[in-house]
Motif scaffolding. Structure first.
Motif, short mmCIF file in Angstrom:
data_model
loop_
_atom_site.label_atom_id
_atom_site.label_comp_id
_atom_site.label_asym_id
_atom_site.label_seq_id
_atom_site.Cartn_x
_atom_site.Cartn_y
_atom_site.Cartn_z
N PRO A 31 49.77 37.57 42.08
CA PRO A 31 48.84 37.43 40.95
C PRO A 31 47.89 36.27 41.20
N TYR A 32 46.81 36.24 40.46
CA TYR A 32 45.73 35.27 40.64
C TYR A 32 46.23 33.82 40.59
N SER A 33 47.04 33.49 39.61
CA SER A 33 47.50 32.10 39.47
C SER A 33 48.34 31.67 40.66
N GLU A 34 49.16 32.56 41.18
CA GLU A 34 49.99 32.22 42.34
C GLU A 34 49.14 32.06 43.60
N GLU A 48 45.70 36.76 32.97
CA GLU A 48 47.03 37.26 33.33
C GLU A 48 47.87 37.61 32.10
N ARG A 62 48.81 45.12 37.80
CA ARG A 62 48.72 44.52 39.14
C ARG A 62 49.89 44.97 39.99
N SER A 63 51.08 44.99 39.42
CA SER A 63 52.27 45.43 40.14
C SER A 63 52.14 46.89 40.58
N PRO A 118 50.31 40.23 29.94
CA PRO A 118 51.40 41.10 30.39
C PRO A 118 50.88 42.45 30.91
N TYR A 126 48.03 42.99 32.38
CA TYR A 126 47.45 42.74 33.70
C TYR A 126 48.55 42.69 34.76
N LEU A 127 49.63 41.97 34.47
CA LEU A 127 50.70 41.82 35.46
C LEU A 127 51.36 43.16 35.77
#
Length: 192
Positions: free
Chosen positions: A33-36, A161, A169-170, A163, A165-166
């Protein structure tokens, strides 16, 4: 040049931050994800970098290095910025709301929260170093509440981000792992 208006709407934050999507091309970053990705690459959000740039331009104006001191109203006894926003009832609320997004207003609280040793730096290089040292000290000591410019990253990431989105994204990563041709075509590097 200083952008005079600041965009705070969710639909305009996402496109601005997706400029950094090139990070997905780096080995081991495409599935994160973007933050990571930002954390692994030791980057900040574009919004945080913009506020940092605004602070640098404010410092230059305070020191009258860029000829923009006249756009600010600094207090007489300190280097605080005083609001130029008129509180008259004759000004419509929509105009007041728009005015709060102008450069001189959006930077005021953040500038005034900086300690005097940062604001009173003798050069731009020293200002940048003092600003970074202040940020590091605050993060190290867990001082994060209030109007600090680095808090904008948390706000931006919470808007991006979600929920939904996550989950999306997954699913996207799973699909692209099953279709490596599409991943390559979209510059999506899924290698670890």
């Amino acid at each position: 040049m200083i952008p005079s208006l600041s965009s705070h709407m969710v639909h305009s934050v996402k496109p601005q931050e997706t400029v950094q999507e090139g990070q997905m091309m780096i080995d081991g970053m495409g599935h994160l994800p973007y933050s990571e990705r930002l954390g692994h690459l030791q980057l900040t959000t574009l919004a945080e970098r913009r506020f940092r740039g605004d602070l640098i331009e404010t410092f230059k104006a305070y020191r009258d290095m860029n000829g923009l001191r006249h756009i600010f109203k600094f207090s007489n006894h300190r280097s605080n910025i005083v609001s130029c926003l008129k509180t008259s009832n004759s000004i419509p609320n929509n105009v007041k709301k728009l005015h709060r997004r102008f450069f001189t207003e959006r930077i005021r609280e953040i500038w005034n929260k900086l300690p005097s040793y940062v604001r009173e730096s003798d050069s731009v290089i020293n200002f940048k170093c003092n600003l970074e040292n202040f940020k590091s000290m605050c993060l190290r000591e867990g001082i994060s509440s209030g109007a600090f410019y680095w808090n904008v990253s948390h706000e931006v990431l919470s808007k991006i981000e979600t929920p939904a989105y996550l989950i999306s994204r997954s699913k996207q990563v799973e699909f692209l792992r099953a279709n490596p041709f599409l991943a390559k075509k979209n510059y999506f590097n899924l290698r670890y």
